[in-house]
Design a protein around this motif. Sequence first.
Motif, PDB file in Angstrom:
ATOM      1  N   LYS A 213       0.831  -1.205   0.000  1.00 30.55           N
ATOM      2  CA  LYS A 213       0.000   0.000   0.000  1.00 30.55           C
ATOM      3  C   LYS A 213       0.864   1.254   0.000  1.00 30.55           C
ATOM      4  O   LYS A 213       0.585   2.223  -0.729  1.00 30.55           O
ATOM      5  N   THR A 214       1.938   1.230   0.782  1.00 26.46           N
ATOM      6  CA  THR A 214       2.845   2.379   0.830  1.00 26.46           C
ATOM      7  C   THR A 214       3.588   2.532  -0.497  1.00 26.46           C
ATOM      8  O   THR A 214       3.777   3.647  -0.987  1.00 26.46           O
ATOM      9  N   LYS A 215       3.986   1.413  -1.092  1.00 25.05           N
ATOM     10  CA  LYS A 215       4.669   1.461  -2.385  1.00 25.05           C
ATOM     11  C   LYS A 215       3.757   2.062  -3.450  1.00 25.05           C
ATOM     12  O   LYS A 215       4.195   2.877  -4.276  1.00 25.05           O
ATOM     13  N   SER A 216       2.494   1.657  -3.455  1.00 31.00           N
ATOM     14  CA  SER A 216       1.539   2.185  -4.430  1.00 31.00           C
ATOM     15  C   SER A 216       1.306   3.676  -4.213  1.00 31.00           C
ATOM     16  O   SER A 216       1.127   4.439  -5.176  1.00 31.00           O
ATOM     17  N   PHE A 217       1.312   4.085  -2.922  1.00 31.18           N
ATOM     18  CA  PHE A 217       1.157   5.508  -2.605  1.00 31.18           C
ATOM     19  C   PHE A 217       2.363   6.305  -3.108  1.00 31.18           C
ATOM     20  O   PHE A 217       2.211   7.400  -3.671  1.00 31.18           O
ATOM     21  N   ASN A 218       3.549   5.773  -2.896  1.00 29.63           N
ATOM     22  CA  ASN A 218       4.783   6.521  -3.199  1.00 29.63           C
ATOM     23  C   ASN A 218       5.162   6.521  -4.672  1.00 29.63           C
ATOM     24  O   ASN A 218       5.821   7.456  -5.144  1.00 29.63           O
ATOM     25  N   GLU A 219       4.771   5.483  -5.408  1.00 30.84           N
ATOM     26  CA  GLU A 219       5.299   5.307  -6.766  1.00 30.84           C
ATOM     27  C   GLU A 219       5.054   6.508  -7.682  1.00 30.84           C
ATOM     28  O   GLU A 219       6.006   7.039  -8.268  1.00 30.84           O
ATOM     29  N   PRO A 220       3.809   7.000  -7.860  1.00 32.82           N
ATOM     30  CA  PRO A 220       3.628   8.151  -8.757  1.00 32.82           C
ATOM     31  C   PRO A 220       4.315   9.405  -8.219  1.00 32.82           C
ATOM     32  O   PRO A 220       4.841  10.208  -9.004  1.00 32.82           O
ATOM     33  N   ARG A 221       4.313   9.566  -6.898  1.00 40.18           N
ATOM     34  CA  ARG A 221       4.981  10.732  -6.312  1.00 40.18           C
ATOM     35  C   ARG A 221       6.489  10.674  -6.563  1.00 40.18           C
ATOM     36  O   ARG A 221       7.114  11.687  -6.877  1.00 40.18           O
ATOM     37  N   LEU A 222       7.056   9.479  -6.408  1.00 36.16           N
ATOM     38  CA  LEU A 222       8.489   9.307  -6.626  1.00 36.16           C
ATOM     39  C   LEU A 222       8.853   9.584  -8.078  1.00 36.16           C
ATOM     40  O   LEU A 222       9.870  10.234  -8.368  1.00 36.16           O
ATOM     41  N   CYS A 223       8.012   9.124  -8.983  1.00 39.75           N
ATOM     42  CA  CYS A 223       8.281   9.348 -10.414  1.00 39.75           C
ATOM     43  C   CYS A 223       8.240  10.837 -10.758  1.00 39.75           C
ATOM     44  O   CYS A 223       9.088  11.335 -11.499  1.00 39.75           O
ATOM     45  N   ILE A 224       7.245  11.544 -10.235  1.00 41.62           N
ATOM     46  CA  ILE A 224       7.151  12.981 -10.512  1.00 41.62           C
ATOM     47  C   ILE A 224       8.355  13.720  -9.954  1.00 41.62           C
ATOM     48  O   ILE A 224       8.950  14.578 -10.613  1.00 41.62           O
TER      49      ILE A 224
END
Length: 493
Positions: A213-224
Amino acid sequence: MASEIHMPGPVCLIENINGKLTANQTALKILSAVKQPVVVVAIVGLYRTGKSYLMNKLAGKKKGFSLGSTVQSHTKGIWMWCVPHPNMPNHTLVLLDTEGLGDVEKGDNQNDSWIFALAILLSSTFIYNSMGTINQQAMDQLHYVTELTDRIRAKSSPGNSEVDDSADFVSFFPAFVWTLRDFSLELEANGQPITADEYLELSLKLKKGTDQKTKSFNEPRLCIRKFFPEKKCFIFDRPAQRKNLIRLEQLQEGELNPEFVEQAAEFCSYIFSHSKPKTLSGDIAVNGPRLESLVLNYVNAISSGDLPCMENAVLALAQIENTAAVQKAIAHYDQQMSQKVQLPTETLQELLDLHRASEKEAIKVFMKSSFKDVDQKLQKELGDKLQAKQDDYYKQNIKASMDYCEALIQDIFHPLEEDVKQGIFSKPGGYLLFIQKKQELKNKYYQVPRKGIESRRRSPVLVQCSTIILVPGHDLHLQGHLMVQDGCQSFSH
């Protein structure tokens, strides 16, 4: 067509017909005529979120890009509008409006992903337009950014790891602007007012943890955060009452929400003053023809089932332009030599000096027009062509000198030959008179300037085709006639 383009309205740049993307030839022709550097601003977002209205504002028009007021997406593919840049003289502003993502009629996110990727690849400023606040739903809708490493390659070498490849994206990728429409929250954090940019940074803050759940939360933010180090955020109030939104482009400014009008003006001012001209790796400025080449390269790659490769697109563009630069340099050399060289030259050194001066100018023309000439391949090709030009001029120079000398010999000595035929010298003392006349003509030949490098080797030789009779008194009589030729020997009596 003038370098500064005045398009009355947008045209489709990349068509999307039955899920197949193709470049529109009419739009490509328009781009090919834009010789100025281009500032490319692209906007993407869900359908029916007001993307086209903002692009019309940037174009300085109330109408242009189609505004959809229904649940259907009006814009298909990617549409282009080239207008003179309002802040940068001698620059063209290229506006790209994309079809709405998540259109209920398409039912295929694959197409959306390619539209999203193309907008990033082609732009120098990338605008993501969404409704409301930046919450998890908004982030989930921006899942396309997490797929970029699956859609785009930075390097052509297959050995690069995904981490290395994605790190290269930063040098290619545009500035990122997030526009939040119909924003209704107060901009504050911990009871303190914050800016829209601070709101964006807070929204992109990562959570600690390794669970899914945390990975899914962070992934788009990390990419941006990773792909777009330069980020900006704008919030917009609702432009007008809901009942008036259907005729938004007909509304006068006084009928719009004053806060929205101010926010739209601030947004346009920022885009005009901060959006940079489109460049390629190495700070190579992009103009219309170069943007045209990028469009073709990326769309063709997608159509053939390959991934668009930024490095390959640049190298393909370099090959086209460097080949043209060689032709331009050769044409400049030919022009310079035709103006400066008068064959035959007096000496070989004179010809070599003219060649070297023209060669130097030609190389300058090539260097100015070329870029990314890997291993100086095209510059070496230019050198070979210029050497061949020099060799050809050397042969032309010899022939021109030879032809001129032969014609000159015939012209000068023809009267002497006629005198011999007439028997002018067939009398006592005639031989000495003949020798004297021959010496005079010989001197006349040598006094003629610019006979070229063959002038000494092509000396006139009188071949005696007559009967020489010794008569009493030891005088010589000439009978018959003399033929005047050129030969590789000096005069002889």
